[in-house]
Design a protein around this motif. Structure first.
Motif, PDB file in Angstrom:
ATOM      1  N   PRO A 175      37.290  51.061  36.535  1.00  0.00           N
ATOM      2  CA  PRO A 175      37.929  49.762  36.725  1.00  0.00           C
ATOM      3  C   PRO A 175      38.710  49.684  38.042  1.00  0.00           C
TER       4      PRO A 175
ATOM      5  N   SER B 277      35.679  38.456  37.198  1.00  0.00           N
ATOM      6  CA  SER B 277      35.911  39.079  35.896  1.00  0.00           C
ATOM      7  C   SER B 277      35.492  40.539  35.990  1.00  0.00           C
TER       8      SER B 277
ATOM      9  N   ASP C 200      34.697  43.723  33.429  1.00  0.00           N
ATOM     10  CA  ASP C 200      34.467  44.061  32.019  1.00  0.00           C
ATOM     11  C   ASP C 200      33.824  45.426  31.900  1.00  0.00           C
ATOM     12  N   ARG C 201      34.143  46.126  30.818  1.00  0.00           N
ATOM     13  CA  ARG C 201      33.461  47.378  30.477  1.00  0.00           C
ATOM     14  C   ARG C 201      32.407  47.038  29.434  1.00  0.00           C
ATOM     15  N   PHE C 202      31.228  47.592  29.580  1.00  0.00           N
ATOM     16  CA  PHE C 202      30.178  47.349  28.603  1.00  0.00           C
ATOM     17  C   PHE C 202      29.658  48.678  28.087  1.00  0.00           C
TER      18      PHE C 202
ATOM     19  N   GLU D 199      33.991  47.333  19.294  1.00  0.00           N
ATOM     20  CA  GLU D 199      35.098  47.542  20.223  1.00  0.00           C
ATOM     21  C   GLU D 199      35.157  48.951  20.792  1.00  0.00           C
TER      22      GLU D 199
ATOM     23  N   ILE E  72      31.224  49.614  34.342  1.00  0.00           N
ATOM     24  CA  ILE E  72      32.185  48.558  34.681  1.00  0.00           C
ATOM     25  C   ILE E  72      31.424  47.477  35.444  1.00  0.00           C
TER      26      ILE E  72
ATOM     27  N   THR F 120      31.923  40.658  37.930  1.00  0.00           N
ATOM     28  CA  THR F 120      31.215  39.404  38.152  1.00  0.00           C
ATOM     29  C   THR F 120      32.115  38.543  39.026  1.00  0.00           C
TER      30      THR F 120
END
Length: 125
Positions: free
Chosen positions: A13, A32, A34-36, A42, A101, A104
């Protein structure tokens, strides 16, 4: 005003946030980070409590080790993962190796090429 969307994958991040700071010198409209993961849910870091596998009621190994919310059939397949079984930790702190990570960013169309250069110089794919 035309916009373009840029999607860049980072290892941490912090790398993504550093890229955003550089992108702010351009006409950055929105961003944005985000972690995927490959599993729904979760993740193990979001479990409210540590569960005792001998006395707790949990739906399966994938829930216990991966923190995933699985349907019964998908849970069986997730439990077959090397990360779920403990035969492979997936990296330090049992995190997925590689680039999980996603940054976008929406930039002005005229700034897209420069934005692409910035994220690539920051270590993105």
């Amino acid at each position: 005003m035309s916009e373009r969307t840029l999607m860049a994958y980072f290892k941490t991040p912090r790398e993504a946030q550093q890229a955003v700071e550089k992108l702010k010198s351009l006409r950055l409209i929105e961003h944005s980070i985000d972690r995927f993961d490959g599993y729904p849910g979760e993740g193990a870091q979001h479990l409210d409590k540590i569960e005792n596998p001998l006395s707790a009621d949990f739906p399966g190994l994938g829930y216990l080790t991966l923190g995933g919310n699985f349907a019964i059939d998908a849970g069986v397949l997730a439990a077959a993962s090397a990360s779920a079984s403990g035969f492979d930790s997936g990296g330090s702190d049992n995190r997925v190796n590689g680039r999980d990570i996603l940054l976008t960013a929406i930039v002005h169309e005229d700034d897209y090429d420069e934005a692409l250069r910035i994220v690539q110089d920051s270590g993105a794919l």
